[in-house]
Design an enzyme around this catalytic site. Structure first.
Site, PDB file in Angstrom:
ATOM      1  N   TYR A  97      -1.426  -0.117  11.205  1.00 56.10           N
ATOM      2  CA  TYR A  97      -1.660  -0.845   9.949  1.00 56.10           C
ATOM      3  C   TYR A  97      -0.528  -0.580   8.960  1.00 56.10           C
ATOM      4  O   TYR A  97       0.086  -1.501   8.405  1.00 56.10           O
ATOM      5  CB  TYR A  97      -3.006  -0.440   9.326  1.00 56.10           C
ATOM      6  CG  TYR A  97      -3.100  -0.762   7.854  1.00 56.10           C
ATOM      7  CD1 TYR A  97      -3.179  -2.083   7.415  1.00 56.10           C
ATOM      8  CD2 TYR A  97      -3.083   0.252   6.875  1.00 56.10           C
ATOM      9  CE1 TYR A  97      -3.239  -2.393   6.056  1.00 56.10           C
ATOM     10  CE2 TYR A  97      -3.137  -0.050   5.522  1.00 56.10           C
ATOM     11  CZ  TYR A  97      -3.217  -1.373   5.114  1.00 56.10           C
ATOM     12  OH  TYR A  97      -3.265  -1.673   3.784  1.00 56.10           O
ATOM     13  N   THR A 142       0.818  -1.208   0.000  1.00 53.00           N
ATOM     14  CA  THR A 142       0.000   0.000   0.000  1.00 53.00           C
ATOM     15  C   THR A 142       0.854   1.261   0.000  1.00 53.00           C
ATOM     16  O   THR A 142       1.992   1.252   0.511  1.00 53.00           O
ATOM     17  CB  THR A 142      -0.913  -0.010   1.244  1.00 53.00           C
ATOM     18  OG1 THR A 142      -1.527   1.276   1.390  1.00 53.00           O
ATOM     19  CG2 THR A 142      -0.128  -0.277   2.527  1.00 53.00           C
ATOM     20  N   ASP A 143       0.277   2.350  -0.512  1.00 47.88           N
ATOM     21  CA  ASP A 143       0.979   3.642  -0.460  1.00 47.88           C
ATOM     22  C   ASP A 143       1.167   4.141   0.972  1.00 47.88           C
ATOM     23  O   ASP A 143       2.004   5.014   1.226  1.00 47.88           O
ATOM     24  CB  ASP A 143       0.237   4.689  -1.307  1.00 47.88           C
ATOM     25  CG  ASP A 143      -1.204   4.943  -0.881  1.00 47.88           C
ATOM     26  OD1 ASP A 143      -1.662   4.342   0.106  1.00 47.88           O
ATOM     27  OD2 ASP A 143      -1.877   5.759  -1.557  1.00 47.88           O
ATOM     28  N   GLU A 144       0.385   3.614   1.915  1.00 49.08           N
ATOM     29  CA  GLU A 144       0.453   4.130   3.293  1.00 49.08           C
ATOM     30  C   GLU A 144       1.805   3.872   3.957  1.00 49.08           C
ATOM     31  O   GLU A 144       2.108   4.476   4.981  1.00 49.08           O
ATOM     32  CB  GLU A 144      -0.672   3.532   4.155  1.00 49.08           C
ATOM     33  CG  GLU A 144      -2.036   3.914   3.638  1.00 49.08           C
ATOM     34  CD  GLU A 144      -3.141   3.756   4.666  1.00 49.08           C
ATOM     35  OE1 GLU A 144      -2.847   3.601   5.865  1.00 49.08           O
ATOM     36  OE2 GLU A 144      -4.313   3.777   4.254  1.00 49.08           O
ATOM     37  N   LYS A 196       2.355  -3.092   7.333  1.00 49.39           N
ATOM     38  CA  LYS A 196       2.566  -3.309   5.894  1.00 49.39           C
ATOM     39  C   LYS A 196       4.007  -2.959   5.500  1.00 49.39           C
ATOM     40  O   LYS A 196       4.632  -3.651   4.685  1.00 49.39           O
ATOM     41  CB  LYS A 196       1.573  -2.482   5.075  1.00 49.39           C
ATOM     42  CG  LYS A 196       0.121  -2.899   5.204  1.00 49.39           C
ATOM     43  CD  LYS A 196      -0.172  -4.304   4.695  1.00 49.39           C
ATOM     44  CE  LYS A 196      -0.053  -4.413   3.195  1.00 49.39           C
ATOM     45  NZ  LYS A 196      -0.516  -5.774   2.728  1.00 49.39           N
TER      46      LYS A 196
HETATM   47  P1  NAD Z   1      -9.917  -7.003   2.946  1.00 48.25           P
HETATM   48  O1  NAD Z   1      -9.874  -6.637   4.385  1.00 48.25           O
HETATM   49  O2  NAD Z   1     -11.157  -6.743   2.173  1.00 48.25           O
HETATM   50  O3  NAD Z   1      -9.577  -8.548   2.753  1.00 48.25           O
HETATM   51  C1  NAD Z   1      -8.550  -9.171   3.458  1.00 48.25           C
HETATM   52  C2  NAD Z   1      -8.739 -10.687   3.323  1.00 48.25           C
HETATM   53  O4  NAD Z   1      -7.646 -11.318   4.028  1.00 48.25           O
HETATM   54  C3  NAD Z   1     -10.021 -11.200   3.932  1.00 48.25           C
HETATM   55  O5  NAD Z   1     -10.655 -12.105   3.052  1.00 48.25           O
HETATM   56  C4  NAD Z   1      -9.565 -11.921   5.207  1.00 48.25           C
HETATM   57  O6  NAD Z   1     -10.402 -13.004   5.576  1.00 48.25           O
HETATM   58  C5  NAD Z   1      -8.178 -12.389   4.811  1.00 48.25           C
HETATM   59  N1  NAD Z   1      -7.301 -12.607   5.974  1.00 48.25           N
HETATM   60  C6  NAD Z   1      -7.107 -11.764   7.025  1.00 48.25           C
HETATM   61  N2  NAD Z   1      -6.257 -12.307   7.897  1.00 48.25           N
HETATM   62  C7  NAD Z   1      -5.892 -13.529   7.397  1.00 48.25           C
HETATM   63  C8  NAD Z   1      -5.037 -14.568   7.844  1.00 48.25           C
HETATM   64  N3  NAD Z   1      -4.366 -14.473   9.009  1.00 48.25           N
HETATM   65  N4  NAD Z   1      -4.917 -15.671   7.080  1.00 48.25           N
HETATM   66  C9  NAD Z   1      -5.590 -15.788   5.912  1.00 48.25           C
HETATM   67  N5  NAD Z   1      -6.418 -14.841   5.449  1.00 48.25           N
HETATM   68  C10 NAD Z   1      -6.573 -13.718   6.173  1.00 48.25           C
HETATM   69  O7  NAD Z   1      -8.663  -6.252   2.283  1.00 48.25           O
HETATM   70  P2  NAD Z   1      -8.496  -5.617   0.844  1.00 48.25           P
HETATM   71  O8  NAD Z   1      -8.990  -4.220   0.866  1.00 48.25           O
HETATM   72  O9  NAD Z   1      -9.029  -6.566  -0.152  1.00 48.25           O
HETATM   73  O10 NAD Z   1      -6.903  -5.548   0.751  1.00 48.25           O
HETATM   74  C11 NAD Z   1      -6.164  -6.625   0.207  1.00 48.25           C
HETATM   75  C12 NAD Z   1      -4.693  -6.274   0.232  1.00 48.25           C
HETATM   76  O11 NAD Z   1      -4.465  -5.086  -0.524  1.00 48.25           O
HETATM   77  C13 NAD Z   1      -4.132  -5.990   1.632  1.00 48.25           C
HETATM   78  O12 NAD Z   1      -2.845  -6.538   1.716  1.00 48.25           O
HETATM   79  C14 NAD Z   1      -4.090  -4.466   1.692  1.00 48.25           C
HETATM   80  O13 NAD Z   1      -3.069  -4.041   2.566  1.00 48.25           O
HETATM   81  C15 NAD Z   1      -3.785  -4.114   0.261  1.00 48.25           C
HETATM   82  N6  NAD Z   1      -4.253  -2.802  -0.205  1.00 48.25           N
HETATM   83  C16 NAD Z   1      -5.545  -2.412  -0.027  1.00 48.25           C
HETATM   84  C17 NAD Z   1      -5.980  -1.198  -0.534  1.00 48.25           C
HETATM   85  C18 NAD Z   1      -7.413  -0.725  -0.366  1.00 48.25           C
HETATM   86  O14 NAD Z   1      -7.716   0.425  -0.707  1.00 48.25           O
HETATM   87  N7  NAD Z   1      -8.327  -1.548   0.118  1.00 48.25           N
HETATM   88  C19 NAD Z   1      -5.080  -0.367  -1.221  1.00 48.25           C
HETATM   89  C20 NAD Z   1      -3.753  -0.792  -1.371  1.00 48.25           C
HETATM   90  C21 NAD Z   1      -3.358  -2.018  -0.882  1.00 48.25           C
HETATM   91  O1  DAU Z   2      -4.136   4.108   0.658  1.00 50.88           O
HETATM   92  C1  DAU Z   2      -4.373   2.729   0.623  1.00 50.88           C
HETATM   93  C2  DAU Z   2      -5.154   2.335   1.853  1.00 50.88           C
HETATM   94  O2  DAU Z   2      -6.465   2.843   1.679  1.00 50.88           O
HETATM   95  C3  DAU Z   2      -5.172   0.828   2.080  1.00 50.88           C
HETATM   96  O3  DAU Z   2      -3.870   0.376   2.344  1.00 50.88           O
HETATM   97  C4  DAU Z   2      -6.103   0.477   3.249  1.00 50.88           C
HETATM   98  O4  DAU Z   2      -6.205  -0.931   3.378  1.00 50.88           O
HETATM   99  C5  DAU Z   2      -7.469   1.055   2.992  1.00 50.88           C
HETATM  100  O5  DAU Z   2      -8.321   0.825   4.100  1.00 50.88           O
HETATM  101  C6  DAU Z   2      -7.379   2.570   2.724  1.00 50.88           C
HETATM  102  O6  DAU Z   2      -6.982   3.287   3.926  1.00 50.88           O
HETATM  103  P1  DAU Z   2      -7.659   4.686   4.321  1.00 50.88           P
HETATM  104  O7  DAU Z   2      -7.509   4.894   5.771  1.00 50.88           O
HETATM  105  O8  DAU Z   2      -7.203   5.767   3.412  1.00 50.88           O
HETATM  106  O9  DAU Z   2      -9.195   4.346   3.926  1.00 50.88           O
HETATM  107  P2  DAU Z   2     -10.574   4.581   4.690  1.00 50.88           P
HETATM  108  O10 DAU Z   2     -11.662   4.210   3.737  1.00 50.88           O
HETATM  109  O11 DAU Z   2     -10.612   3.982   6.047  1.00 50.88           O
HETATM  110  O12 DAU Z   2     -10.604   6.168   4.875  1.00 50.88           O
HETATM  111  C7  DAU Z   2     -10.487   7.039   3.759  1.00 50.88           C
HETATM  112  C8  DAU Z   2     -10.493   8.469   4.289  1.00 50.88           C
HETATM  113  O13 DAU Z   2     -11.797   8.759   4.810  1.00 50.88           O
HETATM  114  C9  DAU Z   2      -9.527   8.711   5.428  1.00 50.88           C
HETATM  115  O14 DAU Z   2      -8.974  10.023   5.305  1.00 50.88           O
HETATM  116  C10 DAU Z   2     -10.390   8.622   6.685  1.00 50.88           C
HETATM  117  C11 DAU Z   2     -11.734   9.121   6.194  1.00 50.88           C
HETATM  118  N1  DAU Z   2     -12.913   8.517   6.849  1.00 50.88           N
HETATM  119  C12 DAU Z   2     -12.989   7.164   6.896  1.00 50.88           C
HETATM  120  C13 DAU Z   2     -14.069   6.534   7.503  1.00 50.88           C
HETATM  121  C14 DAU Z   2     -14.150   5.028   7.576  1.00 50.88           C
HETATM  122  C15 DAU Z   2     -13.936   9.325   7.354  1.00 50.88           C
HETATM  123  O15 DAU Z   2     -13.893  10.571   7.260  1.00 50.88           O
HETATM  124  N2  DAU Z   2     -15.009   8.714   7.946  1.00 50.88           N
HETATM  125  C16 DAU Z   2     -15.115   7.344   8.053  1.00 50.88           C
HETATM  126  O16 DAU Z   2     -16.114   6.852   8.635  1.00 50.88           O
END
Ligand code: NAD
Ligand code: DAU
Length: 335
Positions: free
Chosen positions: A149, A125-127, A153
């Site tokens: 988190y 992730t970019d985070e 990562k």
């Molecule tokens: P998600 O939370 O929707 O899904 C995570 C999955 O991992 C779930 O199905 C969960 O059951 C499984 N999991 C959790 N712990 C586990 C364990 N110990 N063993 C096996 N399985 C397990 O997450 P997502 O949003 O689909 O993200 C997927 C990946 O992409 C992550 O690595 C996240 O860091 C990365 N990522 C997410 C975003 C985003 O915006 N959502 C952006 C950039 C990178």
């Molecule tokens: O940038 C990539 C990341 O994006 C991934 O690595 C993470 O897995 C994914 O959860 C996401 O992280 P963020 O913290 O950016 O996403 P989130 O949807 O939780 O929040 C987006 C923005 O909105 C953040 O600035 C917090 C704000 N927010 C979020 C929630 C849930 C609110 O203002 N209210 C809310 O209820």
């Protein structure tokens, strides 16, 4: 070709597997897929086909070395999506993030070494870069994660890199910006706000709402991962950006409009602890070297996503009910 995909009962991994099984990745039309997923609160078996001749589903934990070693056997490639993914939960309690994201990655890579898996893509992730007020991060930027988190990562990225350098694993890392699209858990901003509005409830906007995120459709992220799998270089990291930078106020306005609501439905709440102000990626490396470009126009992707939640209440209604049951331990507080 046999591909092991961890965490593919979640949002992004399930999108990757559904697309692959539908023949969406050229050259992989016959690939057989094993999904390894714990089915945590974020994982759903029904995000994947109930049965498919090229899909095997294994419910299990990536921290379970004997299981992961057995499952990894015979696979040509591993795509590692499994993680605890929600920042607010990591603020609430970090332990599971360190266990799964750091320990689980190390365990999975040990299994890959043991079974001689030829290719690994670690999805990050970019985070990991922290927060940037101006400009954008290249892959060379120092890691400065701010939430537990993001720290977990960043640590897993370094573990992954070390398995390339030490054990010679053919491994690449992707670092993507914020994803959106169908099947995203309603704990994240876009699905939370959309499902609240569909139920006639207000949306909780953290702090002043001036935080900036860069939004990318999940289809584009998964195409980028497939490009890295097939063309990426060992030991290299690739940023995957979307270019759609929006403040939280801006994206809230767009969601309100798509849901036929107005600003009176916004409830300002206390800010997230350590809230990163802005994420922005320089993704010229993957564009120039691997030919990546995002294809889903943001306005269309967001409208389609809102329509999917509107048309598929059975997918999210029980999740939001669970959240209501746990309201006593809500992850956000009112001002
Ligand atoms: P998600 O939370 O929707 O899904 C995570 C999955 O991992 C779930 O199905 C969960 O059951 C499984 N999991 C959790 N712990 C586990 C364990 N110990 N063993 C096996 N399985 C397990 O997450 P997502 O949003 O689909 O993200 C997927 C990946 O992409 C992550 O690595 C996240 O860091 C990365 N990522 C997410 C975003 C985003 O915006 N959502 C952006 C950039 C990178
Ligand atoms: O940038 C990539 C990341 O994006 C991934 O690595 C993470 O897995 C994914 O959860 C996401 O992280 P963020 O913290 O950016 O996403 P989130 O949807 O939780 O929040 C987006 C923005 O909105 C953040 O600035 C917090 C704000 N927010 C979020 C929630 C849930 C609110 O203002 N209210 C809310 O209820």
């Amino acid at each position: 070709m046999r591909v092991l995909v961890t965490g593919a009962a979640g949002f992004i991994g399930s999108n990757y597997v559904r697309t692959l099984l539908q023949g969406g990745y050229p050259g992989y039309e016959d690939a057989r897929v094993t999904v390894l997923d714990k089915l945590s609160y974020a994982g759903r078996r029904d995000n994947l086909p109930a049965s498919h001749p090229r899909l095997e589903f294994v419910q299990g934990d990536i921290c379970d070395l004997p299981l992961v070693t057995e499952v990894a056997d015979g696979h040509d490639a591993v795509l590692h999506f499994a993680a605890e993914s929600h920042v607010d939960r990591s603020v609430d309690s970090a332990a599971e993030f360190i266990r799964t994201n750091v320990g689980g990655t190390q365990t999975l890579l040990d299994a890959c070494v043991e079974r001689g898996v030829e290719r690994v893509v670690h999805v990050s992730t970019d985070e990991v870069y922290g927060s940037i007020a101006q400009g954008s991060w290249t892959e060379e930027w120092p890691l400065a994660p701010n939430s537990p988190y993001a720290a977990s990562k960043a640590a897993s990225d370094l573990v992954a890199r070390s398995y390339w350098r030490t054990h010679g694993v053919d491994l690449s890392i992707t670092r993507c910006s914020n994803n959106y699209g169908p099947h995203q858990h309603p704990e994240k901003l876009i699905p939370l706000f959309v499902t609240n509005l569909l139920r006639g409830e207000q949306v909780p906007l953290y702090g002043d709402g001036r935080n900036v995120r860069e939004w990318l459709h999940v289809d584009d992220h998964c195409r980028a991962i497939q490009l890295v799998l097939t063309k990426g270089q060992a030991g290299e990291t690739y940023n995957v950006g979307g270019g759609n930078e929006l403040t939280n106020v801006d994206i809230t306005r767009r969601i309100l409009e798509l849901c036929g609501a107005d600003w009176s439905m916004v409830h300002r709440v206390a800010d997230r602890k350590g809230h990163d102000l802005r994420y922005a990626l320089d993704d010229s490396k993957i564009r120039d070297q691997l030919g990546y470009e995002p294809l889903v126009p943001f306005e269309q992707g967001l409208a389609d996503t809102v329509a999917w939640y509107r048309d598929t209440p059975s997918w999210w209604q029980h999740v939001t009910q669970e959240r209501a049951v746990h309201a006593g331990t809500a992850l956000y507080q009112e001002n």
